[in-house]
Design a protein around this motif. Structure first.
Motif, PDB file in Angstrom:
ATOM      1  N   THR A 141     -52.378  29.894 -27.044  1.00 39.01           N
ATOM      2  CA  THR A 141     -52.176  30.149 -25.943  1.00 39.01           C
ATOM      3  C   THR A 141     -50.906  28.963 -25.827  1.00 39.01           C
ATOM      4  O   THR A 141     -50.729  28.136 -25.554  1.00 39.01           O
ATOM      5  N   MET A 142     -50.437  29.272 -24.417  1.00 36.31           N
ATOM      6  CA  MET A 142     -49.317  28.624 -23.455  1.00 36.31           C
ATOM      7  C   MET A 142     -50.364  28.443 -22.060  1.00 36.31           C
ATOM      8  O   MET A 142     -50.809  29.356 -20.967  1.00 36.31           O
ATOM      9  N   ASN A 143     -50.217  26.739 -22.033  1.00 36.97           N
ATOM     10  CA  ASN A 143     -50.468  26.645 -20.683  1.00 36.97           C
ATOM     11  C   ASN A 143     -49.133  25.459 -19.420  1.00 36.97           C
ATOM     12  O   ASN A 143     -48.560  24.906 -19.852  1.00 36.97           O
ATOM     13  N   ILE A 144     -48.969  27.153 -18.467  1.00 37.67           N
ATOM     14  CA  ILE A 144     -47.658  27.187 -17.990  1.00 37.67           C
ATOM     15  C   ILE A 144     -48.058  26.081 -17.026  1.00 37.67           C
ATOM     16  O   ILE A 144     -48.940  26.915 -16.351  1.00 37.67           O
ATOM     17  N   SER A 145     -47.102  25.014 -17.368  1.00 39.03           N
ATOM     18  CA  SER A 145     -46.824  24.051 -15.684  1.00 39.03           C
ATOM     19  C   SER A 145     -45.661  24.044 -14.517  1.00 39.03           C
ATOM     20  O   SER A 145     -45.114  24.176 -15.158  1.00 39.03           O
ATOM     21  N   TYR A 146     -46.215  24.444 -13.191  1.00 39.13           N
ATOM     22  CA  TYR A 146     -44.755  23.696 -12.512  1.00 39.13           C
ATOM     23  C   TYR A 146     -44.403  23.073 -12.039  1.00 39.13           C
ATOM     24  O   TYR A 146     -45.619  22.373 -11.177  1.00 39.13           O
ATOM     25  N   GLY A 147     -44.248  21.731 -12.935  1.00 38.45           N
ATOM     26  CA  GLY A 147     -43.906  20.428 -12.453  1.00 38.45           C
ATOM     27  C   GLY A 147     -44.836  19.252 -12.150  1.00 38.45           C
ATOM     28  O   GLY A 147     -45.260  18.336 -12.290  1.00 38.45           O
ATOM     29  N   GLY A 148     -46.280  20.233 -13.308  1.00 39.85           N
ATOM     30  CA  GLY A 148     -47.002  19.107 -13.641  1.00 39.85           C
ATOM     31  C   GLY A 148     -46.724  18.969 -14.903  1.00 39.85           C
ATOM     32  O   GLY A 148     -47.550  17.474 -14.924  1.00 39.85           O
ATOM     33  N   LYS A 150     -40.130  16.659 -14.030  1.00 41.55           N
ATOM     34  CA  LYS A 150     -39.429  16.404 -13.341  1.00 41.55           C
ATOM     35  C   LYS A 150     -38.177  18.137 -14.160  1.00 41.55           C
ATOM     36  O   LYS A 150     -38.585  17.768 -15.294  1.00 41.55           O
ATOM     37  N   ASN A 151     -37.638  18.676 -13.942  1.00 41.10           N
ATOM     38  CA  ASN A 151     -37.187  19.925 -14.178  1.00 41.10           C
ATOM     39  C   ASN A 151     -35.741  18.715 -14.918  1.00 41.10           C
ATOM     40  O   ASN A 151     -34.984  19.417 -16.195  1.00 41.10           O
ATOM     41  N   THR A 152     -35.193  17.801 -14.198  1.00 40.99           N
ATOM     42  CA  THR A 152     -34.356  17.225 -14.883  1.00 40.99           C
ATOM     43  C   THR A 152     -34.076  16.594 -16.453  1.00 40.99           C
ATOM     44  O   THR A 152     -33.448  15.810 -16.933  1.00 40.99           O
ATOM     45  N   GLU A 153     -35.436  16.931 -16.505  1.00 40.46           N
ATOM     46  CA  GLU A 153     -36.121  15.836 -17.970  1.00 40.46           C
ATOM     47  C   GLU A 153     -37.168  16.093 -19.040  1.00 40.46           C
ATOM     48  O   GLU A 153     -37.720  15.958 -19.542  1.00 40.46           O
TER      49      GLU A 153
END
Length: 338
Positions: free
Chosen positions: A57-64, A67-70
């Motif tokens: 399974t995949m635990n999809i996190s938005y920003g948690g 950072k997007n640049t990292e």
């Protein structure tokens, strides 16, 4: 009897722990919110879980998670197993794939963008550069050509771009700079606030991002056909995590990529089909740039930047000319097969 019962209970607990230990869960680092840009990742997770009967399974996190640049840095230290990033956020870390962000390369459709990205991702120099970050390119995120939304009077000539404060990254930013604009490479999540506060006049995004990050709500106009280029945003997995998968899990992951991409293309196609109605609903004027102005823009902000990219990267040991030619030949082959 008590000993038998105790033994059975211990055996059941041991089996439960063993089953749990065998299950694989990946953390996936994204940003913003669920949108057309991330639909293939959700589809991939769904397919993998189905094919492995819930054992992968995949635990999809938005920003948690980062950072997007990292996100690429996070992959390199195994902070998570999968991530999405955009090459323009840190071109020095992924020089080879920035060929896909060069302005005015002539890519017209999502299918063409998919084809050229896959060709470049398969090049040995690209894989080698990604290995430095412990990253394996899994799939691309094909996006249409970027266009501007802006405030105030429409900008439809090169002269009107002079002094324009624009959010634009990578090759697109360099193209605008070449015609006198002032590009800034702020991340997507910062753009709406900057536009609302008047820090920037215009923002260069694909359609889904103008919607998701709210720039369309601040816009007076949108360029329908400027099409200076696009941003390339791969989905990568940790090489260590990939190697740790069982054969069945790895097969489930790899075999799910084409279907996930097909789902993405169909979903994004629906967004493009209704884009004109979105503009009308929000009262945004559609601006068409003349062929003469487009040719001027390409002459100043396209060809010289492409050649400069080749020269700079060849000097750094990247087979830049080869990668550039690969994009053009792949475009030709893709159009020929259609």
């Amino acid at each position: 009897m008590k000993n038998v019962t105790t033994t059975l209970c211990v055996s059941a607990l041991t089996l439960a722990f063993a089953t749990e230990a065998m299950a694989t869960e990946w953390n996936v680092s994204l940003w913003g919110k669920r949108r057309a840009f991330t639909e293939h990742i959700h589809k991939l997770a769904e397919l993998v879980e189905e094919k492995t009967d819930g054992e992968f399974t995949m635990n999809i996190s938005y920003g948690g998670l980062s950072k997007n640049t990292e996100n690429l840095d996070g992959i390199s230290i195994f902070a998570f197993e999968m991530a999405q990033f955009c090459a323009g956020y840190h071109p020095d870390k992924n020089r080879a794939i920035t060929v896909l962000e060069l302005p005015f390369m002539g890519v017209n459709t999502l299918e063409e963008e998919l084809a050229v990205s896959n060709a470049v991702y398969a090049h040995p120099a690209v894989a080698e550069e990604m290995e430095q970050w412990n990253a394996k390119l899994l799939m691309t995120t094909p996006m249409p050509q970027y266009n501007l939304v802006g405030t105030g009077d429409p900008r439809d000539t090169l002269e009107s771009f002079d002094g324009m404060r624009v959010r634009a990254t990578g090759g697109i930013g360099r193209a605008f700079e070449a015609v006198g604009a002032v590009p800034t490479s702020m991340t997507a999540s910062e753009v709406y606030q900057a536009m609302e506060a008047g820090v920037i006049d215009t923002a260069s995004f694909a359609q889904h991002a103008h919607l998701s990050f709210g720039t369309i709500n601040e816009a007076d106009w949108w360029t329908a056909n400027l099409n200076p280029g696009t941003v390339n945003c791969p989905v990568v997995v940790s090489i260590d995590a990939y190697d740790m998968l069982s054969d069945d899990e790895r097969a489930a992951l790899d075999s799910s990529v084409p279907e996930a991409i097909d789902h993405y293309l169909a979903n994004y196609g629906e967004l493009l089909d209704r884009w004109d109605s979105v503009l009308e609903e929000k009262g945004v004027e559609k601006v068409t740039i003349s062929d003469e102005e487009l040719a001027r823009f390409k002459e100043v902000g396209g060809d010289p930047i492409q050649q400069a990219w080749i020269d700079e990267n060849e000097a750094q040991g990247i087979p830049a000319q080869e990668l550039y030619d690969l994009v053009l030949s792949t475009l030709e082959e893709t159009r020929g097969s259609n």
